[in-house]
Design an enzyme around this catalytic site. Structure first.
Site, PDB file in Angstrom:
ATOM      1  N   SER A   1       0.965  -1.087   0.133  1.00  0.00           N
ATOM      2  CA  SER A   1      -0.075   0.044  -0.009  1.00  0.00           C
ATOM      3  C   SER A   1       1.079   1.254   0.104  1.00  0.00           C
ATOM      4  O   SER A   1       1.899   0.982  -0.037  1.00  0.00           O
ATOM      5  CB  SER A   1      -1.026  -0.001   1.000  1.00  0.00           C
ATOM      6  OG  SER A   1      -0.211   0.410   2.271  1.00  0.00           O
ATOM      7  N   LYS A   2       0.266   2.386  -0.153  1.00  0.00           N
ATOM      8  CA  LYS A   2       0.867   3.617   0.009  1.00  0.00           C
ATOM      9  C   LYS A   2       2.036   3.858   0.812  1.00  0.00           C
ATOM     10  O   LYS A   2       2.970   4.422   0.563  1.00  0.00           O
ATOM     11  CB  LYS A   2      -0.003   4.859  -0.095  1.00  0.00           C
ATOM     12  CG  LYS A   2      -0.815   5.174  -1.408  1.00  0.00           C
ATOM     13  CD  LYS A   2      -0.956   6.498  -1.648  1.00  0.00           C
ATOM     14  CE  LYS A   2      -1.522   6.926  -3.003  1.00  0.00           C
ATOM     15  NZ  LYS A   2      -3.013   6.734  -3.164  1.00  0.00           N
ATOM     16  N   ARG A   3       1.806   3.430   1.950  1.00  0.00           N
ATOM     17  CA  ARG A   3       2.648   3.559   3.165  1.00  0.00           C
ATOM     18  C   ARG A   3       4.091   2.769   2.891  1.00  0.00           C
ATOM     19  O   ARG A   3       4.916   2.959   3.496  1.00  0.00           O
ATOM     20  CB  ARG A   3       2.079   3.174   4.416  1.00  0.00           C
ATOM     21  CG  ARG A   3       1.832   1.844   4.899  1.00  0.00           C
ATOM     22  CD  ARG A   3       0.866   1.556   5.962  1.00  0.00           C
ATOM     23  NE  ARG A   3       0.737   0.233   5.943  1.00  0.00           N
ATOM     24  CZ  ARG A   3       1.358  -0.970   6.119  1.00  0.00           C
ATOM     25  NH1 ARG A   3       2.557  -0.689   6.937  1.00  0.00           N
ATOM     26  NH2 ARG A   3       0.861  -2.313   6.029  1.00  0.00           N
TER      27      ARG A   3
END
Ligand code: GLU
Length: 478
Positions: free
Chosen positions: A246-248
């Site tokens: 994911s983006k993190r």
């Protein structure tokens, strides 16, 4: 029947690398089998679907090198390929299911359903729709209502997944699914089946975030009297910590990798290798992937995203690319750095060749190329390198070299090498004595490309000017 596969993105944002990998898997499967790859746009969410997202997704897929035989941009025998343009068809299929007793209207209000869920939860049960109105045969005038499809109450549904193997789901777990909402709009599980059926899709390959939808979809095929396609659910891509990427974890859009200077060839290679292998081979051309990749050989557990490996593959592809082609790929990155590319047109290939062996990404190559493009007066010097290499007799050496190079009528590697060798012979010096002062003179730095690579990339006038300026810096004349 020949293979027909599809990629069905929702145009609600950028193309995720997981989506790109799904698209690539379908593409490779279609190419190997001589089948058809369909691109379908699932834009049933009017709030979040945007035409500019669709256009960007198509551009990103094309950048990766994917081609499709049918789609919203190229048309095809089953057009339209945008779900928002197919609502009449969904409505007609829903009416047909109603008429044949496979679906029914339910006018339970949201308050009633909330109360049902609350009672179930209070009794310690899992909340679910209780099939009320399944046998009530409500007509179109029953007030606000949804249309639900009748799921079987007993038995099991079997999914023989190409990647995940056999999955069995007890039918009692399947709710009577809403296929048309009370506002008349169709739901995902319904439209995807209508379209996959209408478009003759024989193999549905998609991310395993949809695997729980598949049993419901299988029953919609049954209700429609349609043949059920084969399914392959690709495991999610994981971040370095093992959770879903994911983006993190960093960048997740395909476009962000293009923008950081990953070559499409390297990305294609990397995405295909995620969760799939062929012996210990790492580097694959598209043609090799078309003949070797098989969905059923994809591993059933998630593959981790490995940025170091992607960069390694990218560097490998950069090193192997023909300099003229690589130059073409570098142009937008040179422009992004603000370089006056047009002024250096005839030396661009030399500039790129000089850096080709030392750059993991095109952004990296472009940033290392700065010294080739900056005006001589703006060249920045590493003071430590200057202190070490531009002193004493280096001045004389650089001045003599400048004079020899200024006299050349041919600016080619053999001519440059002959001139340097002649100077070294005359002075009784070894090449090692020359290369470092010249490198600092031409680039301002103690590390950089080879001697002739620098000279070819800079051209005669600028090389001579920089050598003279550095000579003056090392031992001022007079
Ligand atoms: N539109 C769905 C998505 O973007 C794809 C559904 C499917 O492939 O069946 O997740």
């Amino acid at each position: 029947m020949s293979l027909r596969v599809r990629f069905a993105p929702s145009p609600t944002g950028h193309l995720h690398i997981g989506g790109a990998r799904t698209a690539l898997s379908n593409f490779l499967e279609a190419r190997r089998e001589g089948g058809i790859f369909v691109l379908r746009i699932e834009d049933t969410d009017p709030e979040r679907s945007k035409r500019e997202h669709e256009e960007q997704i198509l551009r990103d897929l094309a950048w990766l090198g994917l081609r499709w035989e049918e789609g919203p941009d190229v048309g095809g025998p089953f057009a339209p390929y945008r779900q928002s343009e197919r609502y009449d068809r969904y409505r007609a299929v829903a009416e047909d299911l109603l008429a044949r007793g496979h679906a029914y209207r339910c006018n339970a209000s949201s308050e009633e359903l909330d109360a049902l869920r609350a009672a179930q939860t209070a009794a310690g049960e899992d909340p679910r729709y209780d099939r009320r109105n399944r046998e009530a045969n409500l007509g179109p005038d029953c007030g606000p209502h949804v249309i639900r499809v009748k799921m079987p109450i007993e038995g099991v549904t079997v999914l023989d997944d190409l990647i995940k193997g056999r999955i069995e789901i007890p039918n009692e777990k399947l709710d009577d699914l809403v296929i048309i909402r009370s506002d008349g709009t169709p739901t995902y599980n319904f439209v995807v089946v209508v379209d996959d059926h209408d478009m003759g899709i024989t193999l549905v390959a998609r991310g395993d975030d949809h695997v729980n939808n598949t049993p419901k979809q299988i029953h919609i095929y049954h209700a429609m009297g349609a043949e059920v396609p084969r399914f392959a659910h690709l495991p999610m891509i994981l971040g370095p910590d093992g959770s879903r990427l994911s983006k993190r974890h960093g960048d997740t859009s395909l476009g962000s990798y293009r923008d950081m200077g990953i070559l499409a060839e390297a990305m294609l290679n990397y995405l295909a290798r995620l969760g799939w292998s062929h012996g210990d081979q790492e580097v694959f051309t598209e043609a090799e992937l078309i003949s070797l990749f098989r969905l059923q050989d994809v591993g059933s557990s998630g593959a981790r995203w490995d940025m170091d490996k992607l960069k390694w593959l990218n560097q490998t592809w950069i090193q192997g690319m023909a300099p003229a082609e690589l130059t073409h790929r570098c142009l937008p990155f040179f422009e992004a750095q603000g370089y006056a590319v047009a002024e250096h047109q005839d030396r661009l290939v030399h500039i790129v060749s000089a850096l080709q062996k030392r750059s993991p990404t095109l952004v990296d190559l472009a940033s290392q190329a700065r010294f080739f493009f900056v005006p001589d007066a703006e060249l920045s010097f590493d003071e430590a390198a200057v202190g070490k290499h531009l002193k004493g007799e280096a001045g004389t050496l650089l001045r003599s070299l400048a004079a020899r190079l200024a006299a050349l009528s041919d600016w080619s590697e053999p001519a440059l090498s002959a001139a340097c060798e002649a100077l070294l012979a005359e002075l009784g010096l070894k090449m090692g004595k020359l290369a470092q002062p010249v490198r600092v003179a031409l680039t301002g730095q103690g590390v950089g490309p080879g001697l002739y690579e620098m000279l070819l990339g800079l051209g005669q006038a600028r090389s001579v000017a920089r050598l003279e300026a550095a000579a003056a810096k090392a031992n001022p004349p007079g």
